[in-house]
Design a protein around this motif. Structure first.
Motif, PDB file in Angstrom:
ATOM      1  N   GLN A 117       8.766  31.643 -35.035  1.00  0.00           N
ATOM      2  CA  GLN A 117       8.591  30.404 -34.483  1.00  0.00           C
ATOM      3  C   GLN A 117       9.705  29.541 -33.929  1.00  0.00           C
ATOM      4  O   GLN A 117       9.632  28.755 -33.102  1.00  0.00           O
ATOM      5  CB  GLN A 117       7.522  29.728 -35.467  1.00  0.00           C
ATOM      6  N   LEU A 118      10.674  29.664 -34.900  1.00  0.00           N
ATOM      7  CA  LEU A 118      11.894  28.900 -34.545  1.00  0.00           C
ATOM      8  C   LEU A 118      12.641  29.347 -33.533  1.00  0.00           C
ATOM      9  O   LEU A 118      13.112  28.729 -32.409  1.00  0.00           O
ATOM     10  CB  LEU A 118      12.952  29.047 -35.752  1.00  0.00           C
ATOM     11  N   MET A 119      12.717  30.625 -33.051  1.00  0.00           N
ATOM     12  CA  MET A 119      13.235  31.307 -31.909  1.00  0.00           C
ATOM     13  C   MET A 119      12.317  30.762 -30.850  1.00  0.00           C
ATOM     14  O   MET A 119      12.980  30.444 -29.697  1.00  0.00           O
ATOM     15  CB  MET A 119      13.024  32.770 -32.149  1.00  0.00           C
ATOM     16  N   LYS A 120      11.177  30.779 -31.083  1.00  0.00           N
ATOM     17  CA  LYS A 120      10.112  30.343 -29.723  1.00  0.00           C
ATOM     18  C   LYS A 120      10.584  29.074 -29.598  1.00  0.00           C
ATOM     19  O   LYS A 120      10.652  28.387 -28.172  1.00  0.00           O
ATOM     20  CB  LYS A 120       8.741  30.282 -30.231  1.00  0.00           C
ATOM     21  N   LYS A 121      10.735  28.033 -30.335  1.00  0.00           N
ATOM     22  CA  LYS A 121      11.059  26.353 -30.308  1.00  0.00           C
ATOM     23  C   LYS A 121      12.406  26.403 -29.550  1.00  0.00           C
ATOM     24  O   LYS A 121      12.677  25.624 -28.875  1.00  0.00           O
ATOM     25  CB  LYS A 121      11.079  25.903 -31.426  1.00  0.00           C
ATOM     26  N   ILE A 122      13.462  27.188 -30.140  1.00  0.00           N
ATOM     27  CA  ILE A 122      14.679  27.081 -29.519  1.00  0.00           C
ATOM     28  C   ILE A 122      14.592  27.537 -27.990  1.00  0.00           C
ATOM     29  O   ILE A 122      15.295  26.911 -27.146  1.00  0.00           O
ATOM     30  CB  ILE A 122      15.721  28.032 -30.472  1.00  0.00           C
ATOM     31  N   GLU A 123      14.084  28.690 -27.686  1.00  0.00           N
ATOM     32  CA  GLU A 123      13.854  29.084 -26.351  1.00  0.00           C
ATOM     33  C   GLU A 123      12.986  28.175 -25.516  1.00  0.00           C
ATOM     34  O   GLU A 123      13.404  27.959 -24.292  1.00  0.00           O
ATOM     35  CB  GLU A 123      12.889  30.407 -26.178  1.00  0.00           C
ATOM     36  N   GLU A 124      12.343  27.372 -25.747  1.00  0.00           N
ATOM     37  CA  GLU A 124      11.398  26.267 -25.253  1.00  0.00           C
ATOM     38  C   GLU A 124      12.517  25.040 -24.989  1.00  0.00           C
ATOM     39  O   GLU A 124      12.408  24.710 -23.634  1.00  0.00           O
ATOM     40  CB  GLU A 124      10.112  25.543 -26.026  1.00  0.00           C
ATOM     41  N   LYS A 125      13.074  24.816 -25.803  1.00  0.00           N
ATOM     42  CA  LYS A 125      14.064  23.478 -25.830  1.00  0.00           C
ATOM     43  C   LYS A 125      15.389  24.059 -24.858  1.00  0.00           C
ATOM     44  O   LYS A 125      15.972  23.168 -24.115  1.00  0.00           O
ATOM     45  CB  LYS A 125      14.862  23.109 -27.058  1.00  0.00           C
ATOM     46  N   LEU A 126      15.548  25.384 -24.916  1.00  0.00           N
ATOM     47  CA  LEU A 126      16.839  25.717 -24.009  1.00  0.00           C
ATOM     48  C   LEU A 126      16.414  26.222 -22.630  1.00  0.00           C
ATOM     49  O   LEU A 126      16.860  26.135 -21.770  1.00  0.00           O
ATOM     50  CB  LEU A 126      17.628  27.110 -24.465  1.00  0.00           C
ATOM     51  N   GLY A 127      15.039  26.540 -22.633  1.00  0.00           N
ATOM     52  CA  GLY A 127      14.469  27.026 -21.568  1.00  0.00           C
ATOM     53  C   GLY A 127      13.988  26.442 -20.298  1.00  0.00           C
ATOM     54  O   GLY A 127      14.037  26.438 -19.177  1.00  0.00           O
TER      55      GLY A 127
END
Length: 127
Positions: A117-127
């Motif tokens: 879930q954290l990786m998903k959030k990071i990807e959403e913020k970066l992406g």
């Protein structure tokens, strides 16, 4: 089990328990020795050997061997019980280890979900 069979079993068990004692061996020794003077008075080596083999050894050794067998079987039974107890202890430890492993696996799955879930959030913020 019929009443006759039950009665016969009780008699056989009682006799076996009685014969399988050192007291019975002592009694058989005395009984055998009662006939020894008669054998000696015959002045026959063959009769003496026969008395030793057929009277003394058979009577006395019967009880002594049974006593020895009882002691041996008691020793084996003790070892079996100790092994059984040790096996039960190991089984309980294995169950506890398995339960602990399942608990830790569940915790690792939860941590993995949180990381995902954290990786998903990071990807959403970066992406």
């Amino acid at each position: 089990m019929s009443a006759i069979t039950n009665f016969n079993n009780k008699i056989a068990t009682s006799i076996t328990k009685g014969v399988a004692t050192m007291w019975c061996a002592y009694g058989f020794t005395i009984l055998a020795l009662l006939s020894l003077p008669s054998v000696i008075s015959q002045h026959s080596i063959l009769q003496l050997v026969s008395w030793i083999a057929q009277t003394f050894l058979q009577l006395v050794l019967l009880s002594i061997i049974m006593v020895g067998q009882n002691l041996s079987s008691a020793s084996v039974e003790k070892q079996i019980n100790e092994t059984h107890e040790a096996s039960l202890g190991e089984f309980e430890l294995a169950k506890e280890a398995r339960a602990l492993a399942h608990k830790e696996l569940a915790e690792l799955k939860e941590i993995s979900r949180e990381i995902h879930q954290l990786m998903k959030k990071i990807e959403e913020k970066l992406g």
